[in-house]
Write a protein that holds these residues in place. Structure first.
Motif, PDB file in Angstrom:
ATOM      1  N   ASP A 127       0.768  -1.217   0.011  1.00 11.93           N
ATOM      2  CA  ASP A 127       0.056   0.039   0.141  1.00 11.93           C
ATOM      3  C   ASP A 127       0.794   1.213   0.013  1.00 11.93           C
ATOM      4  O   ASP A 127       0.502   2.251  -0.656  1.00 11.93           O
ATOM      5  N   GLU A 128       1.835   1.313   0.684  1.00 16.13           N
ATOM      6  CA  GLU A 128       2.827   2.482   0.773  1.00 16.13           C
ATOM      7  C   GLU A 128       3.541   2.431  -0.600  1.00 16.13           C
ATOM      8  O   GLU A 128       3.472   3.769  -0.907  1.00 16.13           O
ATOM      9  N   ALA A 129       3.873   1.739  -1.262  1.00 19.99           N
ATOM     10  CA  ALA A 129       4.569   1.655  -2.599  1.00 19.99           C
ATOM     11  C   ALA A 129       3.425   2.235  -3.461  1.00 19.99           C
ATOM     12  O   ALA A 129       3.739   3.123  -4.554  1.00 19.99           O
ATOM     13  N   VAL A 130       2.274   2.031  -3.375  1.00 24.93           N
ATOM     14  CA  VAL A 130       1.318   2.305  -4.311  1.00 24.93           C
ATOM     15  C   VAL A 130       0.875   3.833  -3.899  1.00 24.93           C
ATOM     16  O   VAL A 130       0.671   4.734  -4.784  1.00 24.93           O
ATOM     17  N   GLU A 131       0.705   4.179  -2.762  1.00 25.55           N
ATOM     18  CA  GLU A 131       0.359   5.493  -2.248  1.00 25.55           C
ATOM     19  C   GLU A 131       1.170   6.370  -2.226  1.00 25.55           C
ATOM     20  O   GLU A 131       1.067   7.608  -2.670  1.00 25.55           O
ATOM     21  N   LYS A 132       2.533   6.275  -1.623  1.00 22.60           N
ATOM     22  CA  LYS A 132       3.562   7.044  -1.569  1.00 22.60           C
ATOM     23  C   LYS A 132       4.436   7.367  -2.835  1.00 22.60           C
ATOM     24  O   LYS A 132       4.774   8.566  -3.229  1.00 22.60           O
ATOM     25  N   TYR A 133       4.705   6.033  -3.490  1.00 22.85           N
ATOM     26  CA  TYR A 133       5.420   6.154  -4.420  1.00 22.85           C
ATOM     27  C   TYR A 133       4.861   5.871  -5.933  1.00 22.85           C
ATOM     28  O   TYR A 133       5.423   5.669  -6.847  1.00 22.85           O
ATOM     29  N   HIS A 134       3.582   5.866  -5.884  1.00 23.20           N
ATOM     30  CA  HIS A 134       2.806   5.708  -7.143  1.00 23.20           C
ATOM     31  C   HIS A 134       3.372   4.535  -7.851  1.00 23.20           C
ATOM     32  O   HIS A 134       3.435   4.830  -9.262  1.00 23.20           O
ATOM     33  N   ALA A 135       3.368   3.362  -7.347  1.00 29.72           N
ATOM     34  CA  ALA A 135       4.153   2.273  -8.260  1.00 29.72           C
ATOM     35  C   ALA A 135       3.443   1.826  -9.333  1.00 29.72           C
ATOM     36  O   ALA A 135       3.874   1.263 -10.401  1.00 29.72           O
ATOM     37  N   ILE A 136       2.019   1.806  -9.021  1.00 33.21           N
ATOM     38  CA  ILE A 136       1.439   1.227 -10.375  1.00 33.21           C
ATOM     39  C   ILE A 136       1.582   2.237 -11.633  1.00 33.21           C
ATOM     40  O   ILE A 136       1.939   1.716 -12.489  1.00 33.21           O
ATOM     41  N   GLU A 137       1.493   3.565 -11.166  1.00 28.74           N
ATOM     42  CA  GLU A 137       1.799   4.502 -12.513  1.00 28.74           C
ATOM     43  C   GLU A 137       3.264   4.444 -13.040  1.00 28.74           C
ATOM     44  O   GLU A 137       3.289   4.475 -14.052  1.00 28.74           O
ATOM     45  N   GLY A 138       3.921   4.173 -11.833  1.00 27.44           N
ATOM     46  CA  GLY A 138       5.656   4.347 -12.106  1.00 27.44           C
ATOM     47  C   GLY A 138       5.857   2.908 -12.964  1.00 27.44           C
ATOM     48  O   GLY A 138       6.835   3.169 -13.915  1.00 27.44           O
ATOM     49  N   GLY A 139       5.054   1.792 -12.589  1.00 24.87           N
ATOM     50  CA  GLY A 139       5.271   0.513 -13.706  1.00 24.87           C
ATOM     51  C   GLY A 139       4.768   0.683 -14.865  1.00 24.87           C
ATOM     52  O   GLY A 139       5.441   0.468 -16.001  1.00 24.87           O
ATOM     53  N   GLU A 140       3.537   1.354 -15.056  1.00 24.05           N
ATOM     54  CA  GLU A 140       3.079   1.463 -16.348  1.00 24.05           C
ATOM     55  C   GLU A 140       4.107   2.601 -17.231  1.00 24.05           C
ATOM     56  O   GLU A 140       4.123   2.410 -18.483  1.00 24.05           O
ATOM     57  N   GLN A 141       4.357   3.354 -16.488  1.00 24.01           N
ATOM     58  CA  GLN A 141       5.337   4.459 -17.361  1.00 24.01           C
ATOM     59  C   GLN A 141       6.687   3.829 -17.459  1.00 24.01           C
ATOM     60  O   GLN A 141       7.035   4.240 -18.709  1.00 24.01           O
ATOM     61  N   THR A 142       7.233   2.928 -16.585  1.00 22.69           N
ATOM     62  CA  THR A 142       8.451   2.372 -17.003  1.00 22.69           C
ATOM     63  C   THR A 142       8.059   1.209 -18.140  1.00 22.69           C
ATOM     64  O   THR A 142       9.084   1.285 -19.098  1.00 22.69           O
ATOM     65  N   LEU A 143       6.979   0.720 -18.288  1.00 19.89           N
ATOM     66  CA  LEU A 143       6.753  -0.049 -19.555  1.00 19.89           C
ATOM     67  C   LEU A 143       6.550   0.691 -20.932  1.00 19.89           C
ATOM     68  O   LEU A 143       6.899   0.167 -21.931  1.00 19.89           O
ATOM     69  N   HIS A 144       6.207   1.708 -20.729  1.00 16.98           N
ATOM     70  CA  HIS A 144       5.916   2.679 -21.728  1.00 16.98           C
ATOM     71  C   HIS A 144       7.133   3.225 -22.231  1.00 16.98           C
ATOM     72  O   HIS A 144       7.583   3.266 -23.392  1.00 16.98           O
ATOM     73  N   ASN A 145       8.041   3.531 -21.365  1.00 15.27           N
ATOM     74  CA  ASN A 145       9.350   3.722 -21.693  1.00 15.27           C
ATOM     75  C   ASN A 145      10.226   2.702 -22.490  1.00 15.27           C
ATOM     76  O   ASN A 145      11.051   3.001 -23.348  1.00 15.27           O
ATOM     77  N   LEU A 146      10.061   1.473 -21.947  1.00 16.52           N
ATOM     78  CA  LEU A 146      10.409   0.414 -22.378  1.00 16.52           C
ATOM     79  C   LEU A 146      10.010   0.135 -24.143  1.00 16.52           C
ATOM     80  O   LEU A 146      10.717  -0.056 -25.057  1.00 16.52           O
ATOM     81  N   ALA A 147       8.612   0.146 -24.303  1.00 19.19           N
ATOM     82  CA  ALA A 147       7.920   0.093 -25.392  1.00 19.19           C
ATOM     83  C   ALA A 147       8.608   1.210 -26.407  1.00 19.19           C
ATOM     84  O   ALA A 147       8.980   0.971 -27.576  1.00 19.19           O
ATOM     85  N   THR A 148       8.739   2.697 -26.078  1.00 20.17           N
ATOM     86  CA  THR A 148       9.202   3.615 -26.721  1.00 20.17           C
ATOM     87  C   THR A 148      10.604   3.256 -27.389  1.00 20.17           C
ATOM     88  O   THR A 148      11.002   3.499 -28.189  1.00 20.17           O
ATOM     89  N   TYR A 149      11.589   2.967 -26.278  1.00 20.57           N
ATOM     90  CA  TYR A 149      13.121   2.619 -26.466  1.00 20.57           C
ATOM     91  C   TYR A 149      12.970   1.398 -27.588  1.00 20.57           C
ATOM     92  O   TYR A 149      13.705   1.542 -28.525  1.00 20.57           O
ATOM     93  N   VAL A 150      12.230   0.364 -27.614  1.00 20.21           N
ATOM     94  CA  VAL A 150      12.302  -0.738 -28.358  1.00 20.21           C
ATOM     95  C   VAL A 150      11.698  -0.131 -29.604  1.00 20.21           C
ATOM     96  O   VAL A 150      12.451  -0.941 -30.718  1.00 20.21           O
TER      97      VAL A 150
END
Length: 159
Positions: A127-150
């Motif tokens: 819950d802390e990872a989701v609420e404080k560090y926005h882990a879901i959005e961060g994971g989605e953004q990371t995969l977007h960065n991967l898709a863009t890079y590839v």
């Protein structure tokens, strides 16, 4: 390793990437690629050491857009190229709050479905990872960065 009922302690993000599985897997397993795309939007990554093998580590710093530095450490616990990677991710080797991750790379025609599943030691840490560090959005953004890079590597469009 991830096992048992973990629904209240996990985060799952996935994305279809417009590239063959072998290339997507390579982008996740070679530091020359990882430093180009790893992390959420606006972050950059600097590697201190990297050894991709079972028991090997990736010791790195993520630089946030506000200048904050995040000490990060990953150790690889399972590698089944090009299908899956299991790892433990924390701030350091002895981080009591480190979490387990399983990455799967599934072919989908000419594309690859990547699924990142993170399981935290407790529901509170999840819950802390989701609420404080926005882990879901961060994971989605990371995969977007991967898709863009590839897409830049292949000359294909980002889906």
């Amino acid at each position: 390793m991830i096992s048992g009922d973990t629904a209240d302690r996990e985060i799952v993000v996935s994305r279809l990437i417009n590239a063959p599985r072998e290339l997507v897997f390579e982008a996740f397993t070679e530091v020359r690629h990882l430093e180009q795309w790893w992390g959420p939007a606006g972050f950059s990554t600097k590697t201190r050491s990297f050894e991709f093998r079972v028991g090997g580590d990736w010791d790195f710093v993520m630089h946030g857009p506000d200048g904050t530095e995040y000490q990060e450490w990953i150790t690889w616990s399972e590698i089944d190229a090009p299908a899956r990677i299991s790892m433990v991710h924390g701030e350091s080797r002895d981080d009591p709050n480190a979490f387990a991750s399983l990455l799967t790379f599934e072919p989908d025609g000419e594309q690859t479905r990547i699924v990142m599943r993170a399981v935290f030691p407790t529901k509170e840490l999840r819950d802390e990872a989701v609420e404080k560090y926005h882990a879901i959005e961060g994971g989605e953004q990371t995969l977007h960065n991967l898709a863009t890079y590839v897409a830049e590597l292949t000359g294909k469009d980002v889906d």
